[in-house]
Design an enzyme around this catalytic site. Structure first.
Site, short mmCIF file in Angstrom:
data_model
loop_
_atom_site.label_atom_id
_atom_site.label_comp_id
_atom_site.label_asym_id
_atom_site.label_seq_id
_atom_site.Cartn_x
_atom_site.Cartn_y
_atom_site.Cartn_z
CG PHE A 156 -0.25 4.08 -17.32
CD1 PHE A 156 -0.28 3.72 -18.65
CD2 PHE A 156 -0.59 3.12 -16.37
CE1 PHE A 156 -0.62 2.44 -19.04
CE2 PHE A 156 -0.93 1.83 -16.75
CZ PHE A 156 -0.95 1.48 -18.09
CD GLU A 368 -4.11 12.72 -9.52
OE1 GLU A 368 -4.15 13.12 -8.35
OE2 GLU A 368 -4.10 13.46 -10.51
CD GLU A 372 -9.35 -1.73 -5.62
OE1 GLU A 372 -8.72 -0.92 -6.35
OE2 GLU A 372 -10.55 -1.99 -5.80
N1 COS Z 1 2.79 11.93 3.45
C1 COS Z 1 4.08 12.03 3.84
N2 COS Z 1 4.91 10.96 3.92
C2 COS Z 1 4.40 9.76 3.59
C3 COS Z 1 3.07 9.58 3.19
C4 COS Z 1 2.25 10.74 3.12
N3 COS Z 1 0.99 10.67 2.72
N4 COS Z 1 2.86 8.26 2.93
C5 COS Z 1 4.03 7.63 3.17
N5 COS Z 1 4.96 8.54 3.58
C6 COS Z 1 6.34 8.29 3.98
C7 COS Z 1 6.37 7.33 5.15
O1 COS Z 1 6.24 8.03 6.37
C8 COS Z 1 7.74 6.71 4.99
O2 COS Z 1 8.71 7.62 5.44
P1 COS Z 1 9.73 7.23 6.61
O3 COS Z 1 10.54 6.10 6.08
O4 COS Z 1 10.51 8.48 6.83
O5 COS Z 1 8.88 6.82 7.75
C9 COS Z 1 7.92 6.61 3.48
O6 COS Z 1 7.04 7.60 2.92
C10 COS Z 1 7.57 5.25 2.95
O7 COS Z 1 6.20 4.99 3.28
P2 COS Z 1 5.57 3.54 3.32
O8 COS Z 1 6.46 2.64 4.13
O9 COS Z 1 4.16 3.71 3.75
O10 COS Z 1 5.67 3.08 1.78
P3 COS Z 1 5.00 1.88 1.00
O11 COS Z 1 5.96 1.39 0.00
O12 COS Z 1 4.44 0.90 1.99
O13 COS Z 1 3.84 2.59 0.13
C11 COS Z 1 1.61 3.31 -0.44
C12 COS Z 1 2.72 3.10 0.61
C13 COS Z 1 0.90 2.06 -0.86
C14 COS Z 1 0.66 4.23 0.33
C15 COS Z 1 2.16 4.03 -1.70
O14 COS Z 1 2.97 3.15 -2.45
C16 COS Z 1 1.07 4.60 -2.58
O15 COS Z 1 0.49 5.64 -2.28
N6 COS Z 1 0.80 3.92 -3.71
C17 COS Z 1 -0.13 4.44 -4.70
C18 COS Z 1 0.60 5.31 -5.64
C19 COS Z 1 -0.34 6.12 -6.47
O16 COS Z 1 -1.27 6.75 -6.01
N7 COS Z 1 -0.07 6.10 -7.77
C20 COS Z 1 -0.90 6.84 -8.67
C21 COS Z 1 -0.15 7.21 -9.84
S1 COS Z 1 0.76 8.65 -9.68
S2 COS Z 1 -0.49 9.95 -10.47
#
Ligand code: COS
Length: 385
Positions: A156, A368, A372
């Site tokens: 994708f 993006e 959810e």
């Molecule tokens: N800005 C900066 N750092 C971030 C952040 C942000 N917006 N979100 C998370 N982080 C950091 C966290 O602080 C953490 O760092 P530390 O270990 O140093 O504390 C690290 O990244 C891991 O974060 P987290 O534990 O929140 O990770 P998860 O695996 O729980 O994932 C979500 C969080 C669900 C928010 C993430 O997987 C996500 O955004 N998924 C959607 C992805 C997406 O949008 N895909 C679209 C396709 S790409 S075009």
């Protein structure tokens, strides 16, 4: 907040508005049918600087800032989505990793060419098992001598088939994953072991292609870790920060699409006659128009405010960006549904553009970051200490 839009931004917006009307709108149907944008139109986009909206001026971009970028995307949202998409990865997810975290050598090497549109960028995070759960990626990178060796499969990937350079996220430490085990790499399409896989067949977004990228013992020079060696393991943060900014511009363009759908619906309601008068005279239609306009008004304030906040404070606007992406994409889908309803049977026909917006906008609740995931991000921000 100052609600006055600065003069230089007004002029930029006016130029883009004219370009949309004079050059893009007339070929919207053609690109839909041919599933490609003519090269001379892409060249005009390059000439206008549209590939470098968000890239700093010192690297050849327009350096517009968040509000400026959102205003441009609002205009670009008023026409076939493929035009926004081709410039979108260069301005957004395809370059922001380098803008935010790249070394100065990386910025000098890649940003001017991305800003001019000489190079097309893309963002390779998503995999079959790593969509919403982005940290669950399986692509690995192993350091062997002077090169990292990448193995895995991304899917994708918007613009993947035409990209010259990709920001690729890979596992460098399986145990640590998102917390120190994912690294971002700048991978050029000419690097050995880089292949384009299947190009997907989609419901909409024609003229913009989405594909698989395959890394088969792909050799990436050591210096192509985004941010250099000290950033090994810090790629997940780069990915998340990049997505935050993209969520604002995505909100802006979906809001622009909703405005266009409202304009089309008003025009249609004024000229379509049923029961002896234009359907705009009927309250059932008026109520829909009023709801559309109210939703768009709310969305526009959110976009402008969040963008202004980002520019004014340079703080991370994680919660606001997720709210903007969530509200605008859901709102635009509701508006598209009402636009089809107002157009009646004609709204279902390919001769009228509302049918295309209806299909194209459906993706904005998914890519993006799904609606959810946006809610999850907002809730996390609300509940953290
Ligand atoms: N800005 C900066 N750092 C971030 C952040 C942000 N917006 N979100 C998370 N982080 C950091 C966290 O602080 C953490 O760092 P530390 O270990 O140093 O504390 C690290 O990244 C891991 O974060 P987290 O534990 O929140 O990770 P998860 O695996 O729980 O994932 C979500 C969080 C669900 C928010 C993430 O997987 C996500 O955004 N998924 C959607 C992805 C997406 O949008 N895909 C679209 C396709 S790409 S075009």
């Amino acid at each position: 907040m100052d609600f006055d839009i600065p003069e230089n931004l007004r002029m930029t917006v006016e130029t883009v508005r004219r370009f949309v009307k004079q050059d893009l709108e007339p070929i919207s149907r053609q690109v839909e049918e041919e599933d490609r944008i003519p090269e001379d139109v892409i060249q005009k986009m390059r000439d206008l600087g549209l590939f470098g909206l968000g890239i700093p001026e010192e690297y050849g971009g327009l350096g517009l800032g968040c509000l400026g970028e959102c205003l441009v995307y609002e205009e670009m949202g008023k026409v076939n989505a493929c035009f926004r998409t081709i410039i979108g990865t260069n301005n957004g997810i395809g370059s922001q990793g380098i803008v935010l975290d790249g070394t100065s050598e990386q910025k000098q090497q890649y940003l001017p060419k991305l800003a001019s549109g000489e190079l097309i960028g893309c963002f390779a995070l998503t995999e079959p098992e790593a969509g919403s759960d982005a940290a669950n990626l399986k692509t690995t990178a192993e350091l062997k001598g002077s090169h990292w060796v990448l193995n895995g499969r991304k899917h994708f990937i918007t613009n993947g088939n035409i990209a010259d350079v990709a920001t690729v996220f890979a596992l460098t430490d399986r145990a640590k994953r998102a917390k120190g085990g994912i690294t971002a790499f700048i991978v050029e399409k000419t690097f050995p072991g880089f292949y384009v896989g299947t190009i997907e067949r989609k419901m909409g977004m024609r003229g913009s292609h989405t594909c698989e990228l395959i890394f088969d013992n792909c050799l990436v020079p050591k210096e192509n870790v985004v941010g250099g060696q000290e950033n090994v393991g810090k790629g997940f943060r780069t990915a998340m920060k990049t997505l935050d900014r993209g969520r604002l511009t995505m909100g802006a363009s979906t809001m622009g699409s909703a405005q266009k759908l409202l304009d089309l619906s008003i025009d249609y309601a004024k000229q379509r006659v049923q029961f002896g008068k234009p359907i705009a005279h009927f309250q059932a239609i008026q109520l829909m128009l009023a709801d559309m306009a109210t939703n768009i008004y709310a969305a526009r304030q959110m976009v402008y405010h969040a963008a202004w906040l980002k520019d004014a404070t340079n703080s991370s606007v994680i919660k606001e960006a997720a709210m903007v992406k969530l509200f605008c994409s859901e709102m635009a889908n509701r508006v598209a549904d009402m636009a089809v309803q107002i157009h009646g049977g004609m709204g279902y026909m390919k001769d009228y553009p509302v049918e295309r917006y209806y299909r194209d906008l459906r993706l904005t609740r998914i890519y993006e970051g799904t609606s959810e995931i946006q809610r999850l991000v907002i809730a996390r921000e609300l509940l953290k200490d």
